[in-house]
Design an enzyme around this catalytic site. Structure first.
Site, PDB file in Angstrom:
ATOM      1  N   GLU A  17       0.833  -1.212   0.000  1.00 43.17           N
ATOM      2  CA  GLU A  17       0.000   0.000   0.000  1.00 43.17           C
ATOM      3  C   GLU A  17       0.866   1.261   0.000  1.00 43.17           C
ATOM      4  O   GLU A  17       0.728   2.144   0.844  1.00 43.17           O
ATOM      5  CB  GLU A  17      -0.952  -0.018   1.195  1.00 43.17           C
ATOM      6  CG  GLU A  17      -2.066  -1.032   1.070  1.00 43.17           C
ATOM      7  CD  GLU A  17      -2.952  -0.830  -0.171  1.00 43.17           C
ATOM      8  OE1 GLU A  17      -2.964   0.277  -0.738  1.00 43.17           O
ATOM      9  OE2 GLU A  17      -3.615  -1.803  -0.580  1.00 43.17           O
TER      10      GLU A  17
ATOM     11  N   ASP B 235       8.322  26.150 -28.306  1.00 42.98           N
ATOM     12  CA  ASP B 235       7.101  25.781 -29.008  1.00 42.98           C
ATOM     13  C   ASP B 235       7.129  26.427 -30.394  1.00 42.98           C
ATOM     14  O   ASP B 235       7.435  27.617 -30.525  1.00 42.98           O
ATOM     15  CB  ASP B 235       5.879  26.271 -28.229  1.00 42.98           C
ATOM     16  CG  ASP B 235       4.573  25.772 -28.819  1.00 42.98           C
ATOM     17  OD1 ASP B 235       4.344  24.559 -28.792  1.00 42.98           O
ATOM     18  OD2 ASP B 235       3.790  26.607 -29.318  1.00 42.98           O
TER      19      ASP B 235
ATOM     20  N   TYR C 116      -3.683   8.072 -22.029  1.00 41.07           N
ATOM     21  CA  TYR C 116      -3.825   8.018 -20.575  1.00 41.07           C
ATOM     22  C   TYR C 116      -2.662   7.254 -19.938  1.00 41.07           C
ATOM     23  O   TYR C 116      -2.211   6.227 -20.447  1.00 41.07           O
ATOM     24  CB  TYR C 116      -5.155   7.324 -20.256  1.00 41.07           C
ATOM     25  CG  TYR C 116      -5.499   7.228 -18.798  1.00 41.07           C
ATOM     26  CD1 TYR C 116      -5.593   8.365 -18.007  1.00 41.07           C
ATOM     27  CD2 TYR C 116      -5.758   5.995 -18.215  1.00 41.07           C
ATOM     28  CE1 TYR C 116      -5.933   8.264 -16.669  1.00 41.07           C
ATOM     29  CE2 TYR C 116      -6.100   5.882 -16.881  1.00 41.07           C
ATOM     30  CZ  TYR C 116      -6.194   7.028 -16.107  1.00 41.07           C
ATOM     31  OH  TYR C 116      -6.524   6.934 -14.788  1.00 41.07           O
TER      32      TYR C 116
ATOM     33  N   PRO D 298       4.122   8.045 -19.160  1.00 42.08           N
ATOM     34  CA  PRO D 298       5.100   8.723 -18.311  1.00 42.08           C
ATOM     35  C   PRO D 298       5.378  10.135 -18.812  1.00 42.08           C
ATOM     36  O   PRO D 298       5.129  10.449 -19.989  1.00 42.08           O
ATOM     37  CB  PRO D 298       6.345   7.835 -18.417  1.00 42.08           C
ATOM     38  CG  PRO D 298       6.161   7.064 -19.676  1.00 42.08           C
ATOM     39  CD  PRO D 298       4.690   6.877 -19.854  1.00 42.08           C
TER      40      PRO D 298
END
Length: 637
Positions: free
Chosen positions: A157, A389, A484, A487
Site C-alpha cells: 500500500e 514551441d 492516458y 510517463p
C-alpha cells in the site's frame, strides 16, 4: 555434484502456503489462481530485481507477496523487511497475515524455533530464525530505515506512505537503500493507486523497464484483450441489462462484450478463460505465461526485464462475492458522487484518479506570487533547460532553472518572430540557445544545458534538422502523447529515421504534475510562522517580477482544462485547450519538465549532487571575497 535449482514460487506456495482465517474469505491451503501465477513467479525470480504492482483490491496482491516473503525465508534463508504505511498497519499485518501463517506452515516452524514464544526473536516487529531475520515496520518514520541491511523487501500500500519520511526523504528510495550490498537483491512494491501526480505507485510504474497487463482470449473468437470497464465511446467492456433495477440483476444480466467480435462472455466463464492468460508488455510486446520464460512478439525466448510493472484490476478476480454484478451495482450507486467515483476507480479498477476541471489553478493567484529575484538565476537554481514551441510565424520559449527536489525558477520567456521556412529564423534560435548566459546569484554565468523543441505542426523536418546542429543528447526533438497514464518522458537513445533521438512527452501526466506544483507553497511551522523564503521547497515553481511575466503569461500557463471522458474504454479526465485560447506557455512548461526528467532518468544528471558541488565551491571561497570570480558554465553549476 550439480546443485539442484530451487523450485518456483508457485510450486512452493501451492505445496506449503496457507490462507489464514484471520484475513481470508476462504481459509486453508493456498492454490495460485491463473492470473497470479506469473506475478508470483516474477516476485520470486532471481533474474528480476524489482516488481511493482498497480492493483485493485480483492485480487490477492498482499497474499501473493506474503507467499513470496515465505519463499525467500524458507527456500533461500534470506533476511528481509516488510514495510507498511505506519507501525499500526505493520502490527496488523503481523497479527492477520504473518503469525497465523506461521502457525500452520511446518516448513516455517522448522526454521523458527521461537515461533510459539513471545520474545525478542518473535515480536510484532521482528522475527528471527535459523539464518534469517524478518523486520516488519512502518514507512512513516525515518528511524525505521536506519541501520537495516536486507536481501529482500516488500512494500505494501505504497500510496498510503508519506511523501517524505523526515530526514530520509523519499520513503521508496530510503527503503531501496536497505538492499545496498545484497548479492541478489529483490524489491516488491504494490499499492492501490490514488491521485495522478501524487502517487508513489505511479512513479514506480513509470520507472519500470517493462509494464505488463494480463490478456485473456475470447472463448468465441479467440481475440486477446485486457479486461476494461469500458464506456459509451467503445463497443467493448462490462455491459448490463439496463431494463432491470440494480438489485434485480443476476449473473446472466451482466457480461463482458468482446472487443473482437459481437459475442459476449460472463463472470462464470472467467476461471476457464484465465487458464490460458498471457502477460504482455505495453511497448515491446514481450510476453510470458508463467513469469519464468519470456518471449518476444515473434516467439523468440528472451531474458526477463530487470524491473517489471504489473497492472491488475478486480475484473480478473475469481473471488468476488457477487462477481461482476457487484461491481455494476456499486457503479450505479455512485452516480454523481465524486468521492465514491474516485474510490471505485482507484480501489475496484486499480486506476489513477485524475483531478477534475473545477480544480484548475487560477492565473491571478499565480501572478500575485511573483518574486523579486536576487539575480536572474537565484541561488537554488542549478541547471538550465529550455523548451521551444513552434508556431507558423514565431518561436516561443521558456527557460527554467532547476534545483534539488525539482524546485524550479522560471528565468526567461522569449519570442523569435519570423517565417519558420526561412533559415535565418532558425539561426537566431540557435544563437539564443548557444550564446545567451544568465547570471547566477553566486556570480557565475549559466548557459542552457539542454533544450527541447516541439516537432508538431508543419515544421517537423526543420525541427529534426535543427536538433542535429547540436551535440548528441543536447537537444531533444519532442512530440506529445495524449494517451492516458503515459510517463512524463520516454527517451530513446538510438537514432530514429530523422537522425535524432525520439523524446515523447506524456502531456496529460506532465500537466497533472505541473498543476499540482502550482499549489506547492512553504508550510508554516507550529506557531504559524512562515519559513525563510529561500528555504528549499521541493517541487515549488517560482516566477520573477519581470516585463514578460504578465497576466497574459499566467493565463497561458493555466490554459489547459480537464474534462471527463472515455479513453480506450477507461473513464478519465483529459486535458483540452478551449477553442481560441493560447497555451504556448503551459506547453513549454510540459516540455521543460520532460527535458529535466530525461536528463535525470536517462542521462545521469543529479540535481542534489550539483547542489553539493555549489555549496562546496562557495565554502572554499576566501572570506574577504565578496563575489566569486565569474566563469561560463554550460552544464549546470
Amino acid at each position: 555434484m550439480k546443485k539442484t535449482p530451487p523450485v518456483s514460487g508457485v510450486v512452493f506456495a501451492d505445496k506449503n502456503f496457507y490462507l489464514p482465517a484471520e484475513s481470508s474469505h476462504i481459509s486453508g491451503r493456498w492454490t495460485t489462481q491463473p492470473t497470479q501465477v506469473a506475478p508470483l513467479n516474477m516476485m520470486t525470480s532471481e533474474a528480476i530485481r524489482e516488481v511493482y504492482c498497480q492493483k485493485s483490491a480483492r485480487w490477492g496482491f498482499t497474499k501473493v507477496a506474503a507467499a513470496a516473503v515465505t519463499y525467500f525465508t524458507v527456500v533461500h534463508r534470506r533476511s528481509g523487511v516488510v514495510y507498511l504505511p505506519n507501525d499500526k498497519k505493520a502490527e496488523k499485518f503481523v497479527s492477520t497475515e504473518l503469525d497465523p501463517v506461521i502457525k500452520v506452515m511446518p516448513v516455517l516452524q522448522d526454521i523458527f524455533p521461537d515461533w510459539k514464544s513471545k520474545n525478542e526473536n518473535n515480536s510484532v516487529s521482528r522475527k528471527q530464525g535459523l539464518g534469517w531475520i524478518l523486520d516488519i515496520l512502518g514507512a512513516h518514520s525515518p528511524s525505521n530505515f536506519d541501520a537495516i541491511t536486507k536481501q529482500f523487501l516488500f512494500g505494501d500500500e505504497v500510496d498510503r506512505w508519506v511523501s517524505e519520511a523526515g530526514k530520509s526523504g523519499d520513503p521508496i528510495k530510503a527503503a531501496l537503500t536497505r538492499l545496498e550490498g545484497a548479492v541478489s537483491p529483490k524489491a516488491i512494491f504494490g499499492g492501490t493507486p490514488t491521485t495522478a501526480g501524487a502517487s508513489h505507485i505511479q512513479r514506480l510504474m513509470e520507472s519500470a523497464a517493462a509494464k505488463f497487463r494480463c490478456y485473456i482470449s475470447c472463448p468465441h473468437c479467440g481475440h486477446e484483450q485486457t479486461l476494461l470497464w469500458g464506456g459509451p465511446d467503445v463497443e467493448y467492456g462490462i455491459r448490463w441489462n439496463k431494463k432491470k433495477d440494480k438489485e434485480d440483476l443476476t449473473g446472466s444480466d451482466v457480461w463482458y462484450q468482446c472487443a473482437g467480435c459481437d459475442d459476449r462472455f460472463f463472470y462464470r466463464d472467467l476461471e476457464k478463460i484465465e487458464q490460458d492468460c498471457r502477460w504482455i508488455a505495453d511497448d515491446s510486446g514481450i510476453w510470458t505465461r508463467d513469469g519464468e520464460m519470456f518471449f518476444t512478439k515473434e516467439g523468440e525466448k528472451v531474458r526477463p526485464p530487470r524491473t517489471i510493472g504489473l497492472y491488475i484490476s478486480s475484473l480478473y478476480s475469481l473471488t468476488l462475492t457477487d462477481g461482476w454484478v457487484g461491481l455494476v451495482r456499486k457503479w450505479l450507486e455512485i452516480a454523481g458522487d465524486r468521492l465514491k467515483r474516485k474510490t471505485f476507480i482507484n480501489t475496484d479498477l486499480g486506476e489513477l484518479w485524475v483531478e477534475e476541471q473545477g480544480e484548475k489553478p487560477k492565473a491571478e493567484l499565480l501572478y500575485d506570487r511573483r518574486e523579486v529575484y536576487a539575480a536572474p538565476v537565484p541561488m537554488g537554481g542549478l541547471y538550465l533547460t529550455c523548451f521551444i514551441d513552434t508556431q507558423g510565424d514565431r518561436f516561443e520559449g521558456v527557460v527554467v532553472a532547476w534545483g534539488a527536489g525539482e524546485e524550479s525558477w522560471t528565468v526567461d520567456y522569449f519570442k523569435i518572430l519570423g517565417d519558420l521556412h526561412q533559415e535565418i529564423v532558425w539561426d537566431q534560435l540557435e544563437r539564443k540557445i548557444r550564446d545567451v548566459r544568465y547570471r547566477h546569484e553566486s556570480g557565475i554565468e549559466l548557459g542552457i544545458s539542454r533544450f527541447g523543441i516541439d516537432t508538431g505542426g508543419h515544421f517537423t523536418s526543420q525541427v529534426h534538422t535543427f536538433v542535429r546542429r547540436f551535440p548528441a543528447h543536447y537537444g531533444f526533438a519532442c512530440r506529445g502523447d495524449t494517451r492516458y497514464e503515459q510517463p512524463v518522458v520516454t527517451y530513446h537513445s538510438k537514432l530514429n529515421k530523422h537522425g535524432t533521438r525520439s523524446c515523447v512527452i506524456g502531456t496529460d501526466t506532465a500537466t497533472d504534475t505541473i498543476y499540482a506544483r502550482y499549489k506547492i507553497l512553504p508550510e508554516p511551522d507550529e506557531d504559524g510562522a512562515l519559513p525563510d523564503p529561500k528555504a528549499p521547497c521541493p517541487g515549488r515553481i517560482h516566477w520573477p517580477v519581470a516585463d514578460w511575466c504578465t497576466h497574459s503569461f499566467f493565463k497561458q500557463a493555466t490554459a489547459d482544462e480537464k474534462k471527463l471522458g472515455y479513453s480506450r474504454g477507461k473513464l478519465v479526465y483529459k486535458y483540452e485547450t478551449p477553442s481560441g485560447v493560447r497555451n504556448e506557455v503551459i506547453d513549454c512548461y510540459k516540455g521543460n519538465l520532460a527535458v529535466i526528467r530525461a536528463a535525470q532518468q536517462y542521462l545521469g544528471l543529479s540535481l542534489s549532487r550539483l547542489k553539493k558541488n555549489l555549496e562546496l565551491a562557495l565554502s572554499d571561497a576566501p572570506a574577504t571575497q565578496k563575489k566569486p570570480k565569474r566563469k561560463k558554465v554550460t552544464g549546470g553549476v
